[in-house]
Design a protein around this motif. Structure first.
Motif, PDB file in Angstrom:
ATOM      1  N   HIS A  80     -50.801 -57.064   2.417  1.00 44.16           N
ATOM      2  CA  HIS A  80     -49.652 -57.970   2.344  1.00 44.16           C
ATOM      3  C   HIS A  80     -48.728 -57.559   1.195  1.00 44.16           C
ATOM      4  N   ILE A  81     -47.449 -57.868   1.387  1.00 43.27           N
ATOM      5  CA  ILE A  81     -46.493 -57.647   0.299  1.00 43.27           C
ATOM      6  C   ILE A  81     -45.992 -59.009  -0.168  1.00 43.27           C
ATOM      7  N   VAL A  82     -45.952 -59.202  -1.473  1.00 40.52           N
ATOM      8  CA  VAL A  82     -45.329 -60.392  -2.049  1.00 40.52           C
ATOM      9  C   VAL A  82     -44.054 -59.920  -2.751  1.00 40.52           C
ATOM     10  N   TYR A  83     -42.906 -60.381  -2.241  1.00 38.61           N
ATOM     11  CA  TYR A  83     -41.607 -60.017  -2.825  1.00 38.61           C
ATOM     12  C   TYR A  83     -41.137 -61.141  -3.739  1.00 38.61           C
ATOM     13  N   PHE A  84     -40.597 -60.791  -4.876  1.00 40.89           N
ATOM     14  CA  PHE A  84     -40.101 -61.796  -5.815  1.00 40.89           C
ATOM     15  C   PHE A  84     -38.950 -61.201  -6.623  1.00 40.89           C
ATOM     16  N   CYS A  85     -38.237 -62.058  -7.342  1.00 37.03           N
ATOM     17  CA  CYS A  85     -37.090 -61.538  -8.093  1.00 37.03           C
ATOM     18  C   CYS A  85     -36.725 -62.458  -9.254  1.00 37.03           C
ATOM     19  N   ASN A  86     -36.310 -61.874 -10.339  1.00 43.02           N
ATOM     20  CA  ASN A  86     -35.638 -62.614 -11.397  1.00 43.02           C
ATOM     21  C   ASN A  86     -34.181 -62.166 -11.313  1.00 43.02           C
ATOM     22  N   PHE A  87     -33.334 -63.037 -10.778  1.00 41.62           N
ATOM     23  CA  PHE A  87     -31.957 -62.639 -10.475  1.00 41.62           C
ATOM     24  C   PHE A  87     -31.157 -62.264 -11.721  1.00 41.62           C
ATOM     25  N   THR A  88     -31.480 -62.904 -12.832  1.00 43.70           N
ATOM     26  CA  THR A  88     -30.752 -62.572 -14.065  1.00 43.70           C
ATOM     27  C   THR A  88     -31.056 -61.133 -14.479  1.00 43.70           C
ATOM     28  N   GLU A  89     -32.350 -60.783 -14.459  1.00 40.03           N
ATOM     29  CA  GLU A  89     -32.727 -59.407 -14.823  1.00 40.03           C
ATOM     30  C   GLU A  89     -32.201 -58.396 -13.811  1.00 40.03           C
ATOM     31  N   ALA A  90     -32.271 -58.774 -12.537  1.00 37.63           N
ATOM     32  CA  ALA A  90     -31.785 -57.859 -11.496  1.00 37.63           C
ATOM     33  C   ALA A  90     -30.286 -57.620 -11.662  1.00 37.63           C
ATOM     34  N   TYR A  91     -29.553 -58.705 -11.959  1.00 35.85           N
ATOM     35  CA  TYR A  91     -28.107 -58.575 -12.154  1.00 35.85           C
ATOM     36  C   TYR A  91     -27.802 -57.659 -13.336  1.00 35.85           C
ATOM     37  N   GLN A  92     -28.500 -57.894 -14.441  1.00 38.36           N
ATOM     38  CA  GLN A  92     -28.272 -57.061 -15.642  1.00 38.36           C
ATOM     39  C   GLN A  92     -28.610 -55.593 -15.369  1.00 38.36           C
ATOM     40  N   SER A  93     -29.681 -55.368 -14.633  1.00 41.15           N
ATOM     41  CA  SER A  93     -30.083 -53.989 -14.328  1.00 41.15           C
ATOM     42  C   SER A  93     -29.068 -53.301 -13.423  1.00 41.15           C
ATOM     43  N   LEU A  94     -28.534 -54.069 -12.469  1.00 39.31           N
ATOM     44  CA  LEU A  94     -27.543 -53.481 -11.562  1.00 39.31           C
ATOM     45  C   LEU A  94     -26.257 -53.110 -12.289  1.00 39.31           C
ATOM     46  N   GLN A  95     -25.973 -53.811 -13.384  1.00 36.76           N
ATOM     47  CA  GLN A  95     -24.789 -53.459 -14.179  1.00 36.76           C
ATOM     48  C   GLN A  95     -24.980 -52.102 -14.853  1.00 36.76           C
ATOM     49  N   GLN A  96     -26.239 -51.765 -15.140  1.00 38.03           N
ATOM     50  CA  GLN A  96     -26.534 -50.480 -15.801  1.00 38.03           C
ATOM     51  C   GLN A  96     -26.677 -49.333 -14.816  1.00 38.03           C
ATOM     52  N   ASP A  97     -27.277 -49.606 -13.657  1.00 39.10           N
ATOM     53  CA  ASP A  97     -27.609 -48.541 -12.720  1.00 39.10           C
ATOM     54  C   ASP A  97     -27.625 -49.113 -11.304  1.00 39.10           C
ATOM     55  N   LYS A  98     -26.592 -48.792 -10.538  1.00 38.74           N
ATOM     56  CA  LYS A  98     -26.472 -49.389  -9.192  1.00 38.74           C
ATOM     57  C   LYS A  98     -27.432 -48.765  -8.183  1.00 38.74           C
ATOM     58  N   GLN A  99     -28.064 -47.647  -8.544  1.00 41.31           N
ATOM     59  CA  GLN A  99     -28.926 -46.961  -7.571  1.00 41.31           C
ATOM     60  C   GLN A  99     -30.350 -47.514  -7.518  1.00 41.31           C
ATOM     61  N   ILE A 100     -30.599 -48.635  -8.140  1.00 44.54           N
ATOM     62  CA  ILE A 100     -31.988 -49.103  -8.249  1.00 44.54           C
ATOM     63  C   ILE A 100     -32.420 -50.002  -7.089  1.00 44.54           C
ATOM     64  N   GLY A 101     -31.656 -49.961  -5.994  1.00 39.14           N
ATOM     65  CA  GLY A 101     -31.978 -50.812  -4.844  1.00 39.14           C
ATOM     66  C   GLY A 101     -33.401 -50.642  -4.341  1.00 39.14           C
ATOM     67  N   TYR A 102     -33.954 -49.438  -4.497  1.00 37.03           N
ATOM     68  CA  TYR A 102     -35.318 -49.191  -4.017  1.00 37.03           C
ATOM     69  C   TYR A 102     -36.343 -50.024  -4.779  1.00 37.03           C
ATOM     70  N   MET A 103     -35.932 -50.613  -5.895  1.00 40.30           N
ATOM     71  CA  MET A 103     -36.858 -51.460  -6.656  1.00 40.30           C
ATOM     72  C   MET A 103     -36.639 -52.944  -6.358  1.00 40.30           C
ATOM     73  N   LEU A 104     -35.725 -53.237  -5.446  1.00 42.75           N
ATOM     74  CA  LEU A 104     -35.390 -54.633  -5.152  1.00 42.75           C
ATOM     75  C   LEU A 104     -35.849 -55.028  -3.754  1.00 42.75           C
ATOM     76  N   PRO A 105     -36.345 -56.223  -3.564  1.00 43.74           N
ATOM     77  CA  PRO A 105     -36.835 -57.114  -4.614  1.00 43.74           C
ATOM     78  C   PRO A 105     -38.112 -56.523  -5.247  1.00 43.74           C
ATOM     79  N   CYS A 106     -38.494 -57.076  -6.401  1.00 48.29           N
ATOM     80  CA  CYS A 106     -39.757 -56.678  -7.023  1.00 48.29           C
ATOM     81  C   CYS A 106     -40.904 -57.016  -6.056  1.00 48.29           C
TER      82      CYS A 106
END
Lengths: 155, 151
Positions: A80-106
Motif C-alpha cells: 500500500h502507498i500512503v500519500y501525504f503532504c505539508n502544503f507549506t513546505e511543498a510550496y516553499q520547496s517549489l519556489q526553490q526547485d520546480k522540478q521536484i514533482g516526482y517527490m509530490l505528494p510525500c
C-alpha cells in the motif's frame, strides 16, 4: 618559473579530482537509496499507525491505496502507498526547485515481504545527493523527519 | 606539455562534477498547457503504459491557500511490470508508479521526469536493471516527443 607554476597547478587539480572522486564513491556507498523499517504490527495496523504519525506531525493525509490500484485487479493488496503532504513546505520547496514533482505528494510504502511488514520510502537525502536537487527536503523536512514518522508508527 | 596535462585534469574534474549529479530529464514547449497534457497522456499510452492518476498539485495547493500556476504529476506504469515488481522485487514498490511532472512556468509548459539513478543504483539483477533502464529511456522519449509534438 612557469614550469614550476604549471606543476603546482597540475598537482593541485590532480589532488582535488582524486579527493572529489573518493568523496563521491564513499558517499554513494554510505547513503541508502531507501529508508526501510520493519513493523511488529499487521499490515492494516501499520497503515493506520503511519496515518496517525503523519497527522501528528501536521501533514495532511492525501490518500491511501494499493500500489497496484489502477494497474491490476485482484489480490495484489500486500503493498500500500500512503500519500501525504505539508502544503507549506511543498510550496516553499517549489519556489526553490520546480522540478521536484516526482517527490509530490510525500509517500510511504507499507508492504508484506516474506511474512514481514516493512515501511519504506525513498530517502530524500539520497535524492539530494545524487541529483543535486535544491529542494530534496520537500518531504518530511528531511530524512530524519521521515525516520521519526516511521519509528513512531512501529512503537 | 604541462599545459596539455593540466587541461586533461581540468576536463576530468569537470566530467566528475557532471557525472556526480545525475540529471532529471526535462523539456519545454510554448504550446497550451491543456494540449501538452493531452499529448503527454497519449504518448505515455503509446509506449504501452497505463496512466493511473493525475495529481493536481496546484488545486491541492490552492485549497490550502497557496496559489501556483498549473502543476500536475502524471502517474503511470505497465501493469505486467507492476506485477513483476510486486512479486519479485517488492522492495522496489517504493519507486512505483513512475511519474512525469508537467507545469506552467510563465508562458512555457515544462515537463520533467524522475531521478532513475536511485532505483538503478539499487538494482540487484540484470532483469531489474534492464527494466529500469527501459523506464528511463521511455520517460525521456515521452518527454521529448511531447515537447516536440506540442510545439
Amino acid at each position: 618559473m612557469k614550469h614550476t607554476y604549471s606543476a603546482v597547478t597540475l598537482a593541485s587539480l590532480f589532488a582535488l579530482t582524486s579527493v572529489f572522486i573518493g568523496w563521491q564513491v564513499v558517499n554513494s556507498k554510505q547513503l541508502p537509496t531507501l529508508l526501510r523499517l520493519e513493523s511488529p504490527y499487521t499490515l492494516s495496523e501499520t497503515i493506520n499507525n503511519i496515518k496517525n504519525a503523519v497527522k501528528a506531525r501536521n501533514f495532511r493525509m492525501i490518500r491511501e491505496q494499493p500500489v497496484a490500484q489502477g494497474f491490476l485487479s485482484g489480490d495484489n493488496k500486500q503493498q500500500h502507498i500512503v500519500y501525504f503532504c505539508n502544503f507549506t513546505e511543498a510550496y516553499q520547496s517549489l519556489q526553490q526547485d520546480k522540478q521536484i514533482g516526482y517527490m509530490l505528494p510525500c509517500r510511504f510504502t507499507i508492504s508484506e515481504e516474506g511474512g514481514k511488514v516493512i515501511i519504506s520510502t525513498i530517502n530524500p537525502a539520497a535524492i539530494t545527493r545524487l541529483t543535486g536537487a535544491k529542494a530534496g527536503a520537500v518531504c518530511a523536512a528531511n530524512s530524519a523527519g521521515y525516520l521519526d514518522i516511521m519509528e513512531e508508527a512501529v512503537l | 606539455m604541462m599545459t596539455i596535462f593540466s587541461r586533461i585534469i581540468i576536463a576530468l574534474f569537470v566530467v566528475c562534477i557532471l557525472v556526480a549529479c545525475d540529471k532529471i530529464e526535462s523539456a519545454q514547449t510554448r504550446n497550451d498547457f491543456t494540449d501538452v497534457m493531452l499529448d503527454l497522456q497519449t504518448n505515455i499510452q503509446a509506449k504501452g503504459y497505463k496512466v493511473s492518476r493525475v495529481q493536481q498539485v496546484d488545486v491541492g495547493m490552492k485549497k490550502s491557500g497557496y496559489t501556483i500556476a498549473e502543476y500536475r504529476v502524471v502517474f503511470f506504469a505497465r501493469p505486467d511490470e507492476v506485477k513483476t515488481i510486486l512479486e519479485k522485487y517488492p522492495e522496489f514498490a517504493s519507486f512505483l508508479p513512475l511519474s512525469i511532472t508537467i507545469y506552467k512556468d510563465g508562458d512555457i509548459t515544462r515537463l520533467a521526469g524522475m531521478p532513475f539513478v536511485l532505483p538503478r543504483s539499487g538494482a540487484s539483477t540484470q532483469d531489474l536493471k534492464t527494466m529500469i533502464e527501459t523506464w528511463e529511456k521511455d520517460t525521456a522519449d515521452i518527454i521529448h516527443q511531447t515537447a516536440e509534438t506540442s510545439d
